[in-house]
Scaffold this motif. Structure first.
Motif, PDB file in Angstrom:
ATOM      1  N   ASN A 102       0.940  -1.182   0.277  1.00 15.31           N
ATOM      2  CA  ASN A 102       0.007   0.175  -0.150  1.00 15.31           C
ATOM      3  C   ASN A 102       0.815   1.250   0.509  1.00 15.31           C
ATOM      4  O   ASN A 102       0.835   2.434  -0.320  1.00 15.31           O
ATOM      5  N   GLU A 103       1.651   1.417   1.138  1.00 13.00           N
ATOM      6  CA  GLU A 103       2.744   2.637   1.103  1.00 13.00           C
ATOM      7  C   GLU A 103       3.387   2.817  -0.412  1.00 13.00           C
ATOM      8  O   GLU A 103       3.435   3.485  -1.050  1.00 13.00           O
ATOM      9  N   LEU A 104       3.758   1.388  -1.161  1.00  8.34           N
ATOM     10  CA  LEU A 104       5.019   1.484  -2.290  1.00  8.34           C
ATOM     11  C   LEU A 104       3.714   2.366  -2.957  1.00  8.34           C
ATOM     12  O   LEU A 104       3.785   3.405  -3.806  1.00  8.34           O
ATOM     13  N   ILE A 105       2.290   1.873  -3.556  1.00  8.08           N
ATOM     14  CA  ILE A 105       1.458   2.392  -4.303  1.00  8.08           C
ATOM     15  C   ILE A 105       0.973   3.580  -4.101  1.00  8.08           C
ATOM     16  O   ILE A 105       1.138   4.393  -4.799  1.00  8.08           O
ATOM     17  N   THR A 106       1.259   4.488  -3.020  1.00  8.74           N
ATOM     18  CA  THR A 106       0.588   5.584  -2.744  1.00  8.74           C
ATOM     19  C   THR A 106       1.883   6.238  -2.524  1.00  8.74           C
ATOM     20  O   THR A 106       2.058   7.752  -3.599  1.00  8.74           O
ATOM     21  N   LYS A 107       2.875   6.108  -3.079  1.00  7.51           N
ATOM     22  CA  LYS A 107       3.936   7.106  -2.834  1.00  7.51           C
ATOM     23  C   LYS A 107       4.785   6.977  -4.683  1.00  7.51           C
ATOM     24  O   LYS A 107       4.789   8.018  -4.712  1.00  7.51           O
ATOM     25  N   ASN A 108       4.434   5.887  -5.021  1.00  7.43           N
ATOM     26  CA  ASN A 108       3.993   6.221  -7.013  1.00  7.43           C
ATOM     27  C   ASN A 108       3.121   5.062  -7.051  1.00  7.43           C
ATOM     28  O   ASN A 108       2.992   3.987  -8.272  1.00  7.43           O
ATOM     29  N   PRO A 109       1.906   6.358  -8.007  1.00  4.44           N
ATOM     30  CA  PRO A 109       0.809   5.473  -8.144  1.00  4.44           C
ATOM     31  C   PRO A 109       0.701   4.709  -9.472  1.00  4.44           C
ATOM     32  O   PRO A 109       0.013   3.925  -9.845  1.00  4.44           O
ATOM     33  N   HIS A 110       2.003   5.130 -10.359  1.00  2.00           N
ATOM     34  CA  HIS A 110       2.079   4.685 -11.702  1.00  2.00           C
ATOM     35  C   HIS A 110       3.319   3.534 -11.266  1.00  2.00           C
ATOM     36  O   HIS A 110       3.626   2.882 -12.456  1.00  2.00           O
ATOM     37  N   ILE A 111       3.431   2.796 -10.383  1.00  3.78           N
ATOM     38  CA  ILE A 111       4.296   1.483 -10.645  1.00  3.78           C
ATOM     39  C   ILE A 111       3.732   0.615 -11.363  1.00  3.78           C
ATOM     40  O   ILE A 111       2.562   0.079 -11.222  1.00  3.78           O
ATOM     41  N   LYS A 112       4.774  -0.002 -11.669  1.00  2.00           N
ATOM     42  CA  LYS A 112       4.260  -0.962 -12.789  1.00  2.00           C
ATOM     43  C   LYS A 112       4.003  -2.562 -11.671  1.00  2.00           C
ATOM     44  O   LYS A 112       4.979  -2.153 -11.138  1.00  2.00           O
ATOM     45  N   TYR A 113       3.549  -3.300 -12.363  1.00  2.00           N
ATOM     46  CA  TYR A 113       3.240  -4.574 -11.521  1.00  2.00           C
ATOM     47  C   TYR A 113       4.544  -5.561 -10.989  1.00  2.00           C
ATOM     48  O   TYR A 113       4.835  -5.589 -10.555  1.00  2.00           O
ATOM     49  N   HIS A 114       5.525  -5.659 -11.842  1.00  2.00           N
ATOM     50  CA  HIS A 114       6.432  -6.290 -12.206  1.00  2.00           C
ATOM     51  C   HIS A 114       7.511  -5.701 -11.055  1.00  2.00           C
ATOM     52  O   HIS A 114       8.038  -5.784 -10.644  1.00  2.00           O
ATOM     53  N   GLU A 115       7.500  -3.917 -10.818  1.00  2.00           N
ATOM     54  CA  GLU A 115       8.139  -3.120 -10.224  1.00  2.00           C
ATOM     55  C   GLU A 115       7.739  -3.298  -8.798  1.00  2.00           C
ATOM     56  O   GLU A 115       8.324  -3.405  -8.230  1.00  2.00           O
ATOM     57  N   LEU A 116       6.427  -3.399  -8.599  1.00  2.00           N
ATOM     58  CA  LEU A 116       5.578  -3.818  -7.251  1.00  2.00           C
ATOM     59  C   LEU A 116       5.938  -4.741  -6.421  1.00  2.00           C
ATOM     60  O   LEU A 116       6.775  -4.902  -5.237  1.00  2.00           O
TER      61      LEU A 116
END
Lengths: 365, 244
Positions: A265-279
């Motif tokens: 959740n933290e990762l997505i909030t910080k970078n909403p455009h993050i790609k799935y494989h990066e996540l």
């Protein structure tokens, strides 16, 4: 809410502590068994030939605290040993349960110390600390603990009276879903994160349980069921073992799933455009940090419960290795399966949380 | 069975955690050996309370410095754990000293029946020692989680003052606390289920007064109290030391 105001919280906790402790020091009327408060005690050592042990005769003087003879002072003798494996030596100030003769004049038997006050004192310290240190979150944690205790109680009651007409294993499988859902919901509130954590915890629990179940069925002859505690009375003892396996690691699995859900959740909030494989890649880095002392927590909290039995056995004639194998194997099996489910929970939670929370999911459809 | 499960455990650890996973496995079995040593020393007749404290010390040293390396995080955690250990020892001793908490109750008579009770070793001290050793696992876990998280906060934002760092440690701690309490509760739940199934047809006051139940409840509360108190102490010690 009262919990936000420090002054009110302090007053509330002081009142709660005083009332609970005063109550438990005077709750003799609650008991049907006779209770004696020891006011004076004299110990005399007795030597028994050939026994490597100090035994004492205690002359106990005490006041009866409840029942028709309340207030009467009695003096009686009691024998106990220093090691206190099965008997006890009493101390001045103890409240003890006794069995009185029919005329209430003499003590027939002493059955043990009234220990409720020790439990209540610790309970009060626990409640005070959790509310003072964690405030609102502490209250929620405490609530979820109470809910879990109530659910456990109801489940045991349902099983005992066989209202649901199902075995102990299916019953606790259903109950474990309730445990997960309610615990995570109460402590984390309603959010996508909580939902992801619940989904991950339930899938982790059942996938890892399925795996251990399979292993146990394959190597059934290698599990020493008969050394389990309480095995004599539980009809479905084999299933009771599976229930232990299912539930022991449950708390730790929830821990893993909520930690991962929060991090994703933290990762997505910080970078909403993050790609799935990066996540997933970042999640894997976090996973490495999570692996660590959790398996040790399981070892120390579960496995240490065998120690009294092993001490008794080894202080008798058994060798350490034999005693650990006999009394510790089944507990170690439970600890190891919990550890396996903890490790399995990490990748499972990672993928499920990422799948549920990744914002691109809608766009992919 | 132990061998099969250990192998699976090891393989999974290496897949998920690589080198750190392998270290976890070593840590697990080192702790296992330490607990076995602890029992061995009791068999040999050493003071149960003293060796429990030494084992706790060794476990902390090994987990913190052996597993996580020597750095500010682990040093602060070690100091905090020592403070808690002293506190928990005093608390446990005060509570259990007169409660005759060691030994067995009549519901375990079948398991202990074959043995002589004259073992010349005080079971009350054994039990106090067990309380310390049981709680140390979760205390270390909580403490290291907080100091790692605080270190992260400090590195991302070095300008934070001690008070702010302490506050943020408390906030992290609150989140950890909820899951720790759950972990401990479920780790001990199967005892309670077994116990109440065994005693289900007895009267309530009898059912609630067996020594075996009280022992387990006191153990649970001591673990709870230890894992709550470690939160402010680690936050304080870490924030004080890192800004020195």
């Amino acid at each position: 809410m009262f919990i936000k105001n420090n002054k009110i919280l302090l007053i509330f906790l002081t009142l709660f502590s005083i009332i609970s402790i005063v109550f438990v020091y005077n709750d003799y009327f609650l008991y049907q068994e006779s209770i004696i408060h020891i006011t004076d005690i004299k110990n005399k050592e007795i030597k028994i030939e050939g026994v490597n042990e100090k035994n004492y005769i205690q002359t106990i003087k005490g006041t009866i605290k409840n029942g028709p003879k309340k207030g009467k002072i009695l003096t009686f003798k009691h024998t106990g040993s220093e090691s206190s494996v099965y008997d006890e030596l009493y101390h001045k100030g103890n409240d003890i349960f006794v069995e009185l003769s029919n005329d209430n004049e003499t003590v027939v038997m002493v059955s043990g110390v009234k220990r409720d006050k020790y439990v209540v004192v610790l309970f009060v310290i626990f409640v005070d600390l959790i509310l003072l240190i964690a405030k609102k979150k502490g209250l929620l944690t405490f609530l979820s603990l109470i809910v879990n205790i109530v659910i456990t109680g109801v489940a045991i009651w349902l099983y005992h009276f066989n209202y649901l007409k199902i075995g102990i294993l299916p019953l606790f499988m259903l109950v474990s879903i309730l445990f997960i859902g309610l615990s995570l919901y109460i402590t984390n509130g309603k959010s996508k994160k909580t939902f992801a954590a619940i989904a991950s915890a339930i899938s982790s629990l059942f996938i890892s349980f399925g795996l251990s179940f399979l292993i146990f069925k394959l190597y059934k002859g290698n599990i020493p069921f008969w050394t389990m505690e309480y095995v004599e009375v539980i009809f479905e003892y084999e299933n009771f073992f599976y229930v232990s396996v299912l539930l022991s690691g449950l708390g730790a699995i929830m821990d893993i799933s909520i930690t991962l859900a929060s991090s994703i959740n933290e990762l997505i909030t910080k970078n909403p455009h993050i790609k799935y494989h990066e996540l997933i890649k970042s999640g894997k880095e976090i996973s490495k940090d999570i692996i660590g002392t959790m398996s040790n927590v399981m070892l120390f909290t579960c496995w240490t419960s065998i120690i009294p039995m092993v001490v008794l056995a080894t202080r008798n004639y058994m060798s350490l290795a034999n005693a650990i194998q006999y009394y510790g194997e089944i507990e170690l099996i439970i600890v190891l399966t919990s550890c396996i489910s903890i490790v399995l929970a990490i990748p499972i939670s990672l993928y499920i949380s990422a799948l549920i929370m990744h914002p691109k999911k809608e766009a992919l459809k | 069975m132990i061998l099969i499960l250990s192998t699976i455990f090891l393989i999974l650890l290496i897949i998920v955690g690589k080198a750190r996973g392998f270290k976890t496995f070593i840590l697990f079995y080192t702790s296992f050996i330490l607990i076995a040593t602890y029992i061995l020393l009791m068999k040999l007749g050493f003071n149960a309370l003293a060796i429990a404290i030494i084992i706790c010390l060794l476990v902390s040293l090994f987990t913190l410095f052996g597993f996580n390396g020597v750095n500010e995080k682990t040093k602060s955690s070690f100091i905090s754990i020592m403070i808690i250990l002293i506190f928990i020892t005093i608390l446990t001793f005060l509570v259990s000293k007169n409660a005759n908490i060691g030994g067995f109750s009549s519901d375990s008579i079948e398991s202990i029946g074959g043995f002589s009770y004259e073992i010349g070793y005080n079971m009350n001290y054994v039990m106090i020692g067990i309380y310390l050793v049981t709680s140390i696992g979760t205390i270390i876990d909580t403490s290291i989680s907080i100091s790692s998280a605080l270190n992260e906060v400090h590195e991302n934002n070095p300008k934070l003052k001690q008070k702010e760092l302490f506050e943020s440690g408390m906030n992290i701690g609150k989140d950890i606390l909820a899951t720790t309490i759950n972990t401990l509760f479920f780790a001990m739940i199967s005892f309670f289920i077994g116990y109440f199934l065994w005693h289900q047809s007895e009267t309530l006051s009898l059912m609630l007064n067996y020594k075996s139940l009280i022992q387990e409840i006191i153990k649970l509360f001591i673990c709870f109290i230890g894992s709550i108190l470690i939160i402010p102490i680690t936050s304080y010690v870490f924030s004080k030391r890192i800004l020195k």
